[in-house]
Design a protein around this motif. Sequence first.
Motif, mmCIF file in Angstrom:
data_model
loop_
_atom_site.group_PDB
_atom_site.id
_atom_site.type_symbol
_atom_site.label_atom_id
_atom_site.label_comp_id
_atom_site.label_asym_id
_atom_site.label_seq_id
_atom_site.Cartn_x
_atom_site.Cartn_y
_atom_site.Cartn_z
ATOM 1 N N PRO A 4 111.522 -28.181 109.391
ATOM 2 C CA PRO A 4 112.178 -27.066 109.933
ATOM 3 C C PRO A 4 112.439 -25.989 108.990
ATOM 4 O O PRO A 4 112.568 -26.139 107.697
ATOM 5 N N PHE A 5 112.520 -24.780 109.335
ATOM 6 C CA PHE A 5 112.898 -23.689 108.191
ATOM 7 C C PHE A 5 113.492 -22.426 108.889
ATOM 8 O O PHE A 5 113.731 -22.578 110.077
ATOM 9 N N THR A 6 113.768 -21.458 108.269
ATOM 10 C CA THR A 6 114.626 -20.459 108.679
ATOM 11 C C THR A 6 113.963 -19.193 108.524
ATOM 12 O O THR A 6 113.179 -19.046 107.665
ATOM 13 N N ILE A 7 113.947 -18.346 109.580
ATOM 14 C CA ILE A 7 113.659 -16.905 109.187
ATOM 15 C C ILE A 7 114.379 -15.720 109.469
ATOM 16 O O ILE A 7 115.437 -16.223 110.146
ATOM 17 N N GLN A 8 114.158 -14.762 108.971
ATOM 18 C CA GLN A 8 115.111 -13.627 109.130
ATOM 19 C C GLN A 8 114.587 -12.448 109.982
ATOM 20 O O GLN A 8 113.786 -12.120 109.935
ATOM 21 N N ASN A 14 113.846 -8.052 114.835
ATOM 22 C CA ASN A 14 112.556 -8.826 115.117
ATOM 23 C C ASN A 14 112.264 -9.613 114.217
ATOM 24 O O ASN A 14 112.534 -9.185 112.946
ATOM 25 N N ALA A 15 111.406 -10.637 114.541
ATOM 26 C CA ALA A 15 110.908 -11.572 113.728
ATOM 27 C C ALA A 15 109.766 -12.215 114.149
ATOM 28 O O ALA A 15 109.850 -12.287 115.284
ATOM 29 N N SER A 16 108.723 -12.740 113.369
ATOM 30 C CA SER A 16 107.489 -13.439 114.000
ATOM 31 C C SER A 16 106.982 -14.470 113.153
ATOM 32 O O SER A 16 107.368 -14.685 111.800
ATOM 33 N N SER A 40 106.157 -17.204 119.255
ATOM 34 C CA SER A 40 105.864 -16.686 118.064
ATOM 35 C C SER A 40 106.496 -15.433 117.843
ATOM 36 O O SER A 40 106.804 -15.198 116.670
ATOM 37 N N THR A 41 107.393 -15.043 118.795
ATOM 38 C CA THR A 41 108.167 -13.499 118.333
ATOM 39 C C THR A 41 109.746 -14.002 118.705
ATOM 40 O O THR A 41 110.028 -14.891 119.778
ATOM 41 N N PHE A 42 110.646 -13.461 118.016
ATOM 42 C CA PHE A 42 111.881 -13.835 117.883
ATOM 43 C C PHE A 42 112.861 -12.439 117.894
ATOM 44 O O PHE A 42 112.191 -11.513 117.398
ATOM 45 N N VAL A 72 116.619 -18.841 113.426
ATOM 46 C CA VAL A 72 116.637 -17.347 113.279
ATOM 47 C C VAL A 72 117.966 -17.088 112.954
ATOM 48 O O VAL A 72 119.004 -17.311 113.390
ATOM 49 N N GLU A 73 117.913 -16.045 111.733
ATOM 50 C CA GLU A 73 119.225 -15.735 111.318
ATOM 51 C C GLU A 73 119.182 -14.068 111.303
ATOM 52 O O GLU A 73 118.058 -13.378 111.014
ATOM 53 N N ASP A 74 120.462 -13.375 111.381
ATOM 54 C CA ASP A 74 120.428 -11.857 111.566
ATOM 55 C C ASP A 74 121.469 -11.707 110.276
ATOM 56 O O ASP A 74 122.621 -12.126 110.310
ATOM 57 N N ASN A 75 120.742 -11.459 109.014
ATOM 58 C CA ASN A 75 121.801 -11.073 107.903
ATOM 59 C C ASN A 75 121.629 -9.466 107.380
ATOM 60 O O ASN A 75 122.075 -9.207 106.437
ATOM 61 N N VAL A 76 121.328 -8.713 108.332
ATOM 62 C CA VAL A 76 121.136 -7.214 108.292
ATOM 63 C C VAL A 76 122.346 -6.783 108.661
ATOM 64 O O VAL A 76 122.789 -6.839 109.647
#
Length: 200
Positions: A4-8, A14-16, A40-42, A72-76
Amino acid sequence: CAAPFTIQLDATGNASITVGDIDAGSTDACGIATTTIDKSTFTCADVGPNTITLTVTDVNGNVSTCTTVVTVEDNVAPVANCAAPFTLQLDATGNASITVGDIDAGSTDACGIATTTIDKSTFTCADVGPNTITLTVTDVNGNTSTCTTVVTVEDNVAPVANCAAPFTIQLDATGNASITVGDIDAGSTDACGIATTTID
């Protein structure tokens, strides 16, 4: 499958990911024909954990799957936009007020704004002059941003001068008489206070 991993999410919300991010070395003795992932897209709607399935098909049509979790994280932080400095007039009671809408000049966030607040909304005579107002913008994922502008408060309401009713005074034996401001002022008022009262 990968651990498991995290994306921003980016500033556009958006993220992919790619198959390579999920496939951690799948194998087949006769050869792999295809490897695919089901997502594949978030976007902002995907904030939090997402179970991703990797499907591996070999050259003879045999299929195997595994899953991992992509968080998926929103850190913006939102973009806080403040209005240009402006001037506010006190009313006859010595009061004035503003709203968030007077200060917020179109703040934005890709995932949506939850709240916008200002640190001061009411003003009195004590606030005459420049006042720095802070706008705080919080997005739906708890990120905050601030900006400031200056609200200059002015008191342009004249005092209410109240004069006494006409009256008579007597000259003394030397031919003189005098009056004071108190004889003429019958309760003049001003919301922010009277500095001086004089008579001519």
